[in-house]
Write a protein that holds these residues in place. Structure first.
Motif, PDB file in Angstrom:
ATOM      1  N   GLU A   1       0.975  -1.118  -0.004  1.00  0.00           N
ATOM      2  CA  GLU A   1      -0.100   0.155  -0.096  1.00  0.00           C
ATOM      3  C   GLU A   1       0.805   1.345   0.001  1.00  0.00           C
ATOM      4  O   GLU A   1       1.755   1.406   0.828  1.00  0.00           O
ATOM      5  CB  GLU A   1      -0.880   0.021   1.243  1.00  0.00           C
TER       6      GLU A   1
ATOM      7  N   THR B   1       1.168   5.640   0.064  1.00  0.00           N
ATOM      8  CA  THR B   1       0.173   6.877   0.283  1.00  0.00           C
ATOM      9  C   THR B   1       1.029   8.018  -0.307  1.00  0.00           C
ATOM     10  O   THR B   1       2.084   8.322  -0.262  1.00  0.00           O
ATOM     11  CB  THR B   1       0.362   6.873   1.760  1.00  0.00           C
TER      12      THR B   1
ATOM     13  N   VAL C   1      -3.792  10.208  -0.214  1.00  0.00           N
ATOM     14  CA  VAL C   1      -4.470   9.167  -1.289  1.00  0.00           C
ATOM     15  C   VAL C   1      -3.576   7.886  -1.234  1.00  0.00           C
ATOM     16  O   VAL C   1      -2.397   7.912  -1.250  1.00  0.00           O
ATOM     17  CB  VAL C   1      -4.711   9.597  -2.462  1.00  0.00           C
ATOM     18  N   LYS C   2      -4.480   6.682  -0.905  1.00  0.00           N
ATOM     19  CA  LYS C   2      -3.815   5.566  -0.767  1.00  0.00           C
ATOM     20  C   LYS C   2      -4.397   4.689  -1.833  1.00  0.00           C
ATOM     21  O   LYS C   2      -5.132   4.622  -2.436  1.00  0.00           O
ATOM     22  CB  LYS C   2      -4.329   4.828   0.482  1.00  0.00           C
ATOM     23  N   TYR C   3      -3.438   3.926  -2.266  1.00  0.00           N
ATOM     24  CA  TYR C   3      -3.342   2.998  -3.552  1.00  0.00           C
ATOM     25  C   TYR C   3      -2.564   1.497  -3.022  1.00  0.00           C
ATOM     26  O   TYR C   3      -1.803   1.542  -2.473  1.00  0.00           O
ATOM     27  CB  TYR C   3      -2.401   3.313  -4.626  1.00  0.00           C
TER      28      TYR C   3
ATOM     29  N   THR D   1     -10.505  -5.763  -4.015  1.00  0.00           N
ATOM     30  CA  THR D   1     -11.715  -5.391  -4.476  1.00  0.00           C
ATOM     31  C   THR D   1     -12.413  -6.160  -5.501  1.00  0.00           C
ATOM     32  O   THR D   1     -13.532  -6.279  -5.947  1.00  0.00           O
ATOM     33  CB  THR D   1     -12.027  -3.968  -5.040  1.00  0.00           C
TER      34      THR D   1
ATOM     35  N   PRO E   1      -6.801   2.335  -6.598  1.00  0.00           N
ATOM     36  CA  PRO E   1      -6.774   3.163  -5.300  1.00  0.00           C
ATOM     37  C   PRO E   1      -7.625   2.531  -4.286  1.00  0.00           C
ATOM     38  O   PRO E   1      -8.595   1.576  -4.585  1.00  0.00           O
ATOM     39  CB  PRO E   1      -7.876   4.131  -5.768  1.00  0.00           C
ATOM     40  N   VAL E   2      -7.272   2.619  -3.160  1.00  0.00           N
ATOM     41  CA  VAL E   2      -7.770   1.938  -2.021  1.00  0.00           C
ATOM     42  C   VAL E   2      -9.326   2.862  -1.643  1.00  0.00           C
ATOM     43  O   VAL E   2      -9.337   3.803  -1.618  1.00  0.00           O
ATOM     44  CB  VAL E   2      -6.867   2.128  -0.439  1.00  0.00           C
ATOM     45  N   PRO E   3     -10.280   1.750  -1.483  1.00  0.00           N
ATOM     46  CA  PRO E   3     -11.588   2.331  -1.146  1.00  0.00           C
ATOM     47  C   PRO E   3     -11.682   3.078   0.107  1.00  0.00           C
ATOM     48  O   PRO E   3     -11.152   2.726   1.188  1.00  0.00           O
ATOM     49  CB  PRO E   3     -12.490   1.136  -1.210  1.00  0.00           C
ATOM     50  N   ARG E   4     -12.264   4.183   0.078  1.00  0.00           N
ATOM     51  CA  ARG E   4     -12.479   4.942   1.494  1.00  0.00           C
ATOM     52  C   ARG E   4     -13.540   4.606   2.157  1.00  0.00           C
ATOM     53  O   ARG E   4     -14.795   4.394   1.517  1.00  0.00           O
ATOM     54  CB  ARG E   4     -12.516   6.607   0.983  1.00  0.00           C
ATOM     55  N   ASN E   5     -13.720   4.443   3.399  1.00  0.00           N
ATOM     56  CA  ASN E   5     -14.544   3.878   4.263  1.00  0.00           C
ATOM     57  C   ASN E   5     -15.618   5.239   4.323  1.00  0.00           C
ATOM     58  O   ASN E   5     -15.579   6.306   4.242  1.00  0.00           O
ATOM     59  CB  ASN E   5     -14.186   3.356   5.501  1.00  0.00           C
TER      60      ASN E   5
END
Length: 130
Positions: free
Chosen positions: A79, A81, A86-88, A106, A126-130
């Protein structure tokens, strides 16, 4: 654009061999994927480019990882940042076949990019945002 980015960064870091992939600019940030070569080993790393007032700045997202070596190859998931937070997820390794798929956070059947010159695959998500 890749050649211009590569020439610009090689002035600062001689270890980079090639820029093999890049994302689109999102909020003035772009992720680039680059290769390094050390003897017979091949590694991959990422950097974030930021653009402000027509100036581009490189931020390395940690150290590159060696994925191809004489003692065996490695697949890596990490991961990253960006400077703006923004995280990927970054997936990289050696392809098992020319039409392979990988499992991501995902999805279960994602087709990664395969760089034929270096015989490696990579995928940036992209890492999904909660």
């Amino acid at each position: 654009m890749k050649m211009k980015l590569l020439k610009m960064q090689k002035k600062e870091s001689t270890g980079i061999q090639d820029v093999i992939g890049e994302s689109k600019y999102v909020d003035n940030e772009k992720i680039v994927i680059y290769t390094i070569k050390e003897k017979s080993h091949v590694g991959v790393g990422t950097a974030t480019l930021t653009q402000k007032d027509q100036k581009i700045r490189w931020y390395f997202n940690g150290n590159p990882a060696i994925i191809k070596q004489s003692k065996g190859n490695t697949d890596i998931t990490s991961e990253i940042t960006t400077p703006k937070g923004v995280k990927y997820d970054f997936y990289v390794g050696t392809p098992t076949k020319s039409t392979m798929t990988i499992e991501t956070r995902t999805d279960t059947e994602v087709v990664p990019h395969i760089d034929k010159e270096y015989d490696i695959y990579y995928y940036l998500s992209p890492v999904p945002r909660n």
